[in-house]
Write a protein that holds these residues in place. Structure first.
Motif, PDB file in Angstrom:
ATOM      1  N   ALA A 195     104.887  91.245 -36.087  1.00  0.00           N
ATOM      2  CA  ALA A 195     103.532  91.743 -36.344  1.00  0.00           C
ATOM      3  C   ALA A 195     102.580  91.419 -35.203  1.00  0.00           C
ATOM      4  N   ASN A 196     102.713  90.231 -34.626  1.00  0.00           N
ATOM      5  CA  ASN A 196     101.814  89.837 -33.526  1.00  0.00           C
ATOM      6  C   ASN A 196     101.886  90.800 -32.349  1.00  0.00           C
ATOM      7  N   SER A 197     103.041  91.390 -32.144  1.00  0.00           N
ATOM      8  CA  SER A 197     103.224  92.286 -30.989  1.00  0.00           C
ATOM      9  C   SER A 197     102.771  93.715 -31.270  1.00  0.00           C
ATOM     10  N   GLN A 198     102.426  94.024 -32.511  1.00  0.00           N
ATOM     11  CA  GLN A 198     102.077  95.396 -32.891  1.00  0.00           C
ATOM     12  C   GLN A 198     100.572  95.623 -32.756  1.00  0.00           C
ATOM     13  N   ILE A 199     100.100  95.606 -31.518  1.00  0.00           N
ATOM     14  CA  ILE A 199      98.665  95.771 -31.269  1.00  0.00           C
ATOM     15  C   ILE A 199      98.377  96.931 -30.308  1.00  0.00           C
ATOM     16  N   ASP A 200      99.383  97.754 -30.050  1.00  0.00           N
ATOM     17  CA  ASP A 200      99.208  98.864 -29.110  1.00  0.00           C
ATOM     18  C   ASP A 200      98.799 100.167 -29.787  1.00  0.00           C
ATOM     19  N   THR A 231      98.186  87.051 -23.543  1.00  0.00           N
ATOM     20  CA  THR A 231      98.243  86.238 -24.752  1.00  0.00           C
ATOM     21  C   THR A 231      99.669  85.802 -25.067  1.00  0.00           C
ATOM     22  N   ILE A 232      99.787  84.571 -25.601  1.00  0.00           N
ATOM     23  CA  ILE A 232     101.097  83.995 -25.927  1.00  0.00           C
ATOM     24  C   ILE A 232     101.041  83.306 -27.292  1.00  0.00           C
ATOM     25  N   PRO A 233     100.829  84.077 -28.375  1.00  0.00           N
ATOM     26  CA  PRO A 233     100.766  83.459 -29.701  1.00  0.00           C
ATOM     27  C   PRO A 233     102.091  82.825 -30.087  1.00  0.00           C
ATOM     28  N   LYS A 234     102.002  81.735 -30.831  1.00  0.00           N
ATOM     29  CA  LYS A 234     103.196  81.022 -31.285  1.00  0.00           C
ATOM     30  C   LYS A 234     103.467  81.338 -32.752  1.00  0.00           C
ATOM     31  N   SER A 235     104.724  81.583 -33.085  1.00  0.00           N
ATOM     32  CA  SER A 235     105.140  81.687 -34.471  1.00  0.00           C
ATOM     33  C   SER A 235     106.624  81.387 -34.560  1.00  0.00           C
ATOM     34  N   ALA A 236     107.023  80.813 -35.668  1.00  0.00           N
ATOM     35  CA  ALA A 236     108.433  80.545 -35.914  1.00  0.00           C
ATOM     36  C   ALA A 236     108.995  81.484 -36.973  1.00  0.00           C
ATOM     37  N   HIS A 237     108.196  82.453 -37.413  1.00  0.00           N
ATOM     38  CA  HIS A 237     108.608  83.368 -38.471  1.00  0.00           C
ATOM     39  C   HIS A 237     108.809  84.779 -37.914  1.00  0.00           C
ATOM     40  N   GLU A 238     109.940  85.369 -38.193  1.00  0.00           N
ATOM     41  CA  GLU A 238     110.280  86.680 -37.622  1.00  0.00           C
ATOM     42  C   GLU A 238     109.242  87.732 -37.969  1.00  0.00           C
ATOM     43  N   GLU A 239     108.790  87.759 -39.208  1.00  0.00           N
ATOM     44  CA  GLU A 239     107.821  88.774 -39.625  1.00  0.00           C
ATOM     45  C   GLU A 239     106.538  88.676 -38.799  1.00  0.00           C
ATOM     46  N   ARG A 240     106.062  87.452 -38.544  1.00  0.00           N
ATOM     47  CA  ARG A 240     104.830  87.279 -37.775  1.00  0.00           C
ATOM     48  C   ARG A 240     105.059  87.551 -36.293  1.00  0.00           C
ATOM     49  N   ILE A 241     106.229  87.160 -35.788  1.00  0.00           N
ATOM     50  CA  ILE A 241     106.545  87.447 -34.387  1.00  0.00           C
ATOM     51  C   ILE A 241     106.476  88.955 -34.133  1.00  0.00           C
TER      52      ILE A 241
END
Length: 290
Positions: free
Chosen positions: A228-233, A216-226
């Motif tokens: 959070a998106n990676s915190q799925i482990d 997966t390669i989600p796009k975001s320009a916001h640091e908080e979302r960038i």
């Protein structure tokens, strides 16, 4: 290849440069772009600035770009590749994809990718938006099997038949549009699952994509979302939760190649396909790394 990364579609060069730097600072190692996005200079600057700031080496990152539809064909793809390397400020690519299967050209384009692969200028090659019939066309005349097919993939578009075919070949599925937009994110059942895990709907969907076996390669320009998106482990969806999300599958791609103006069977009203150059492109072509 990392199984999680950053996409930069619809990002200006400044947005791409900033999000790449932010993502790499927070542990991302896969960055995905394309000539069509018009932001390769920003991505290239962001990569070099992030390498310096985080004391990393080029080999620590996995960079992907794609051959634009207007550059397809054997000689034109080879020439375009060299220009794209310059924009990205790189000496090699980790993965090069054919962006779409342009009629009458994608097999010749694939031969160009094989040449680059054998020369060591690209460490892996693949395709994007190729259905089973188009993949079979490439396989029939190839010496190297596509290692990746980047497709629209999310709870609403799960590509069941294609995914099964690719799994049988040992070909990886990489998801563009992995969050599925507002319809998936606002789904009541997805939000209930998110609440049960003390996670966001986006994190649940990205975890679903991961457990399905998609990169997966989600796009975001916001640091908080960038971040959070990676915190799925730190959580796992149960079999029942996975099955419930699978029920959302509509198999309705948001866009497909017959709709493009360059497709031989399309109407004049087809989707125009062009490089979306941003106003800040020149600024980032030669921007100095601090």
């Amino acid at each position: 290849m990392p199984v999680f990364g950053l996409g930069v579609w619809k990002s200006s060069n400044k947005e791409a440069a900033d999000s790449v730097q932010t993502a790499i600072k927070h542990g991302y190692r896969l960055i995905d772009t394309a000539k069509q996005y018009g932001n390769q200079p920003g991505v290239g600057y962001g990569i070099q600035q992030a390498l310096k700031d985080n004391h990393l080496n080029r080999k620590d990152l996995f960079i992907t770009t794609k051959i634009f539809n207007g550059d397809q064909g054997y000689e034109s793809a080879l020439a375009a590749f060299e220009e794209q390397l310059k924009e990205l400020r790189l000496t090699y690519l980790d993965l090069l994809l054919i962006h779409w299967p342009v009629d009458g050209k994608y097999v010749d384009t694939w031969r160009a990718l094989e040449k680059l692969y054998h020369e060591g200028k690209v460490r892996a090659i693949g395709v994007s938006n190729f259905d089973e019939s188009k993949l079979k066309d490439v396989l029939a005349s190839s010496t190297v099997m596509p290692q990746v097919n980047q497709m629209e993939f999310n709870p609403l578009v799960q590509e069941d038949g294609l995914f099964e075919y690719m799994n049988g070949l040992g070909m990886a599925m990489e998801a563009w549009g992995p969050l599925g937009g507002g319809e998936a994110l606002s789904n009541k059942m997805v939000q209930e699952i998110a609440q049960n895990h003390d996670k966001s709907a986006a994190q649940v969907i990205l975890r679903f994509d991961y457990q399905m076996g998609a990169i997966t390669i989600p796009k975001s320009a916001h640091e908080e979302r960038i971040v959070a998106n990676s915190q799925i482990d730190d959580f796992v969806l149960s079999d029942a939760e996975m099955a419930a999300i699978q029920e959302l599958n509509q198999e309705k791609r948001s866009i497909w190649y017959p709709a493009f103006a360059w497709h031989a069977g399309s109407e004049e009203t087809g989707v125009k396909d062009q490089v979306s150059y941003w106003d800040d492109v020149d600024e980032y072509l030669n921007k100095t790394v601090d």
